[in-house]
Design a protein around this motif. Sequence first.
Motif, PDB file in Angstrom:
ATOM      1  N   LYS A 200       8.339 -30.304  21.645  1.00 44.15           N
ATOM      2  CA  LYS A 200       7.022 -30.032  20.577  1.00 44.15           C
ATOM      3  C   LYS A 200       6.257 -28.997  21.397  1.00 44.15           C
ATOM      4  O   LYS A 200       5.857 -27.800  20.696  1.00 44.15           O
ATOM      5  CB  LYS A 200       6.451 -31.139  20.348  1.00 44.15           C
ATOM      6  CG  LYS A 200       5.219 -30.891  19.504  1.00 44.15           C
ATOM      7  CD  LYS A 200       3.899 -31.568  19.774  1.00 44.15           C
ATOM      8  CE  LYS A 200       3.673 -32.388  21.007  1.00 44.15           C
ATOM      9  NZ  LYS A 200       2.293 -32.007  21.710  1.00 44.15           N
ATOM     10  N   ASP A 201       5.838 -29.281  22.623  1.00 42.48           N
ATOM     11  CA  ASP A 201       5.092 -28.372  23.329  1.00 42.48           C
ATOM     12  C   ASP A 201       5.576 -26.841  23.459  1.00 42.48           C
ATOM     13  O   ASP A 201       4.985 -26.009  23.425  1.00 42.48           O
ATOM     14  CB  ASP A 201       4.746 -28.940  24.959  1.00 42.48           C
ATOM     15  CG  ASP A 201       3.818 -30.130  24.638  1.00 42.48           C
ATOM     16  OD1 ASP A 201       3.244 -30.372  23.750  1.00 42.48           O
ATOM     17  OD2 ASP A 201       3.593 -30.908  25.629  1.00 42.48           O
ATOM     18  N   GLY A 202       6.993 -26.962  23.686  1.00 43.48           N
ATOM     19  CA  GLY A 202       7.680 -25.559  23.938  1.00 43.48           C
ATOM     20  C   GLY A 202       7.549 -25.026  22.564  1.00 43.48           C
ATOM     21  O   GLY A 202       7.437 -23.708  22.366  1.00 43.48           O
ATOM     22  N   LEU A 203       7.798 -25.579  21.317  1.00 47.49           N
ATOM     23  CA  LEU A 203       7.622 -25.076  19.967  1.00 47.49           C
ATOM     24  C   LEU A 203       6.109 -24.538  19.929  1.00 47.49           C
ATOM     25  O   LEU A 203       6.256 -23.450  19.337  1.00 47.49           O
ATOM     26  CB  LEU A 203       8.190 -26.180  18.981  1.00 47.49           C
ATOM     27  CG  LEU A 203       9.533 -26.247  18.634  1.00 47.49           C
ATOM     28  CD1 LEU A 203       9.738 -27.472  17.796  1.00 47.49           C
ATOM     29  CD2 LEU A 203      10.064 -24.785  18.074  1.00 47.49           C
ATOM     30  N   LEU A 204       5.176 -25.284  20.085  1.00 47.00           N
ATOM     31  CA  LEU A 204       3.967 -24.839  19.964  1.00 47.00           C
ATOM     32  C   LEU A 204       3.684 -23.581  20.806  1.00 47.00           C
ATOM     33  O   LEU A 204       3.064 -22.455  20.287  1.00 47.00           O
ATOM     34  CB  LEU A 204       3.078 -25.904  20.238  1.00 47.00           C
ATOM     35  CG  LEU A 204       2.817 -26.973  19.429  1.00 47.00           C
ATOM     36  CD1 LEU A 204       1.747 -28.173  19.942  1.00 47.00           C
ATOM     37  CD2 LEU A 204       2.116 -26.137  17.892  1.00 47.00           C
TER      38      LEU A 204
ATOM     39  N   LEU B  66       2.766 -17.683  20.774  1.00 50.59           N
ATOM     40  CA  LEU B  66       2.934 -16.261  21.055  1.00 50.59           C
ATOM     41  C   LEU B  66       3.881 -15.398  20.021  1.00 50.59           C
ATOM     42  O   LEU B  66       3.558 -14.462  19.869  1.00 50.59           O
ATOM     43  CB  LEU B  66       4.312 -16.279  22.193  1.00 50.59           C
ATOM     44  CG  LEU B  66       3.759 -16.939  23.521  1.00 50.59           C
ATOM     45  CD1 LEU B  66       4.762 -17.178  24.489  1.00 50.59           C
ATOM     46  CD2 LEU B  66       2.402 -16.002  24.282  1.00 50.59           C
ATOM     47  N   GLU B  67       4.829 -15.991  19.205  1.00 47.97           N
ATOM     48  CA  GLU B  67       5.625 -15.198  18.336  1.00 47.97           C
ATOM     49  C   GLU B  67       5.129 -15.502  16.798  1.00 47.97           C
ATOM     50  O   GLU B  67       5.661 -14.753  15.955  1.00 47.97           O
ATOM     51  CB  GLU B  67       7.002 -15.468  18.507  1.00 47.97           C
ATOM     52  CG  GLU B  67       7.494 -15.271  19.845  1.00 47.97           C
ATOM     53  CD  GLU B  67       9.054 -15.980  20.112  1.00 47.97           C
ATOM     54  OE1 GLU B  67       9.503 -16.126  19.141  1.00 47.97           O
ATOM     55  OE2 GLU B  67       9.530 -15.815  21.244  1.00 47.97           O
ATOM     56  N   ASP B  68       4.199 -16.551  16.813  1.00 47.88           N
ATOM     57  CA  ASP B  68       3.843 -16.709  15.259  1.00 47.88           C
ATOM     58  C   ASP B  68       4.879 -17.312  14.502  1.00 47.88           C
ATOM     59  O   ASP B  68       5.042 -17.000  13.340  1.00 47.88           O
ATOM     60  CB  ASP B  68       3.107 -15.664  14.621  1.00 47.88           C
ATOM     61  CG  ASP B  68       2.203 -16.095  13.264  1.00 47.88           C
ATOM     62  OD1 ASP B  68       1.936 -17.154  13.513  1.00 47.88           O
ATOM     63  OD2 ASP B  68       1.891 -15.356  12.304  1.00 47.88           O
ATOM     64  N   THR B  69       5.994 -17.911  14.965  1.00 49.03           N
ATOM     65  CA  THR B  69       7.066 -18.455  14.316  1.00 49.03           C
ATOM     66  C   THR B  69       7.581 -19.624  15.094  1.00 49.03           C
ATOM     67  O   THR B  69       7.210 -19.719  16.335  1.00 49.03           O
ATOM     68  CB  THR B  69       8.231 -17.374  13.985  1.00 49.03           C
ATOM     69  OG1 THR B  69       9.045 -18.182  13.332  1.00 49.03           O
ATOM     70  CG2 THR B  69       8.904 -16.858  15.460  1.00 49.03           C
TER      71      THR B  69
END
Length: 146
Positions: A37-41, A46-49
């Motif tokens: 989850k932290d990686g996805l956030l 950074l990429e807004d996706t």
Amino acid sequence: MVTPFQVHVHLRRHLMKELPETDDAVAQWCRDQFVVKDGLLDKHALEDTFSDKELQEIRRPVKSLLVVTSWAILVSLGALKFLHWSALLSSWKGIALSAIGLAVVTVLMQILIRFSQSERSTPAKVAPAKPKNGGEPSETRQNKEQ
């Protein structure tokens, strides 16, 4: 002044058979999910996706809108025909009777809606965890081992 905002949501479903069965394994799985989850956030910041996958918009199906509209028209026309046939709206007595009937139907519908709602969830009742030393105080257990 109200400023518009967006909410970005990323959902991932897990099958129950994919989840670990032991308490320690579930705890480790939860920690791993927090890392993911932290990686996805971070990626989202950074990429807004969230991912390379195409976004899915949730839309209301047109079929349900047509069904509701059709029933509303049918019931409205039936009610108008009934009121015209019965001449209830031609006198004060008929208007009062119609208003009382509408109030009774409204109250009954509210009662039915309340009874059909699911109950609010309550926190699960969890049994107290058993100590790993078999429930004996640690000093007593050490004395027995000597």
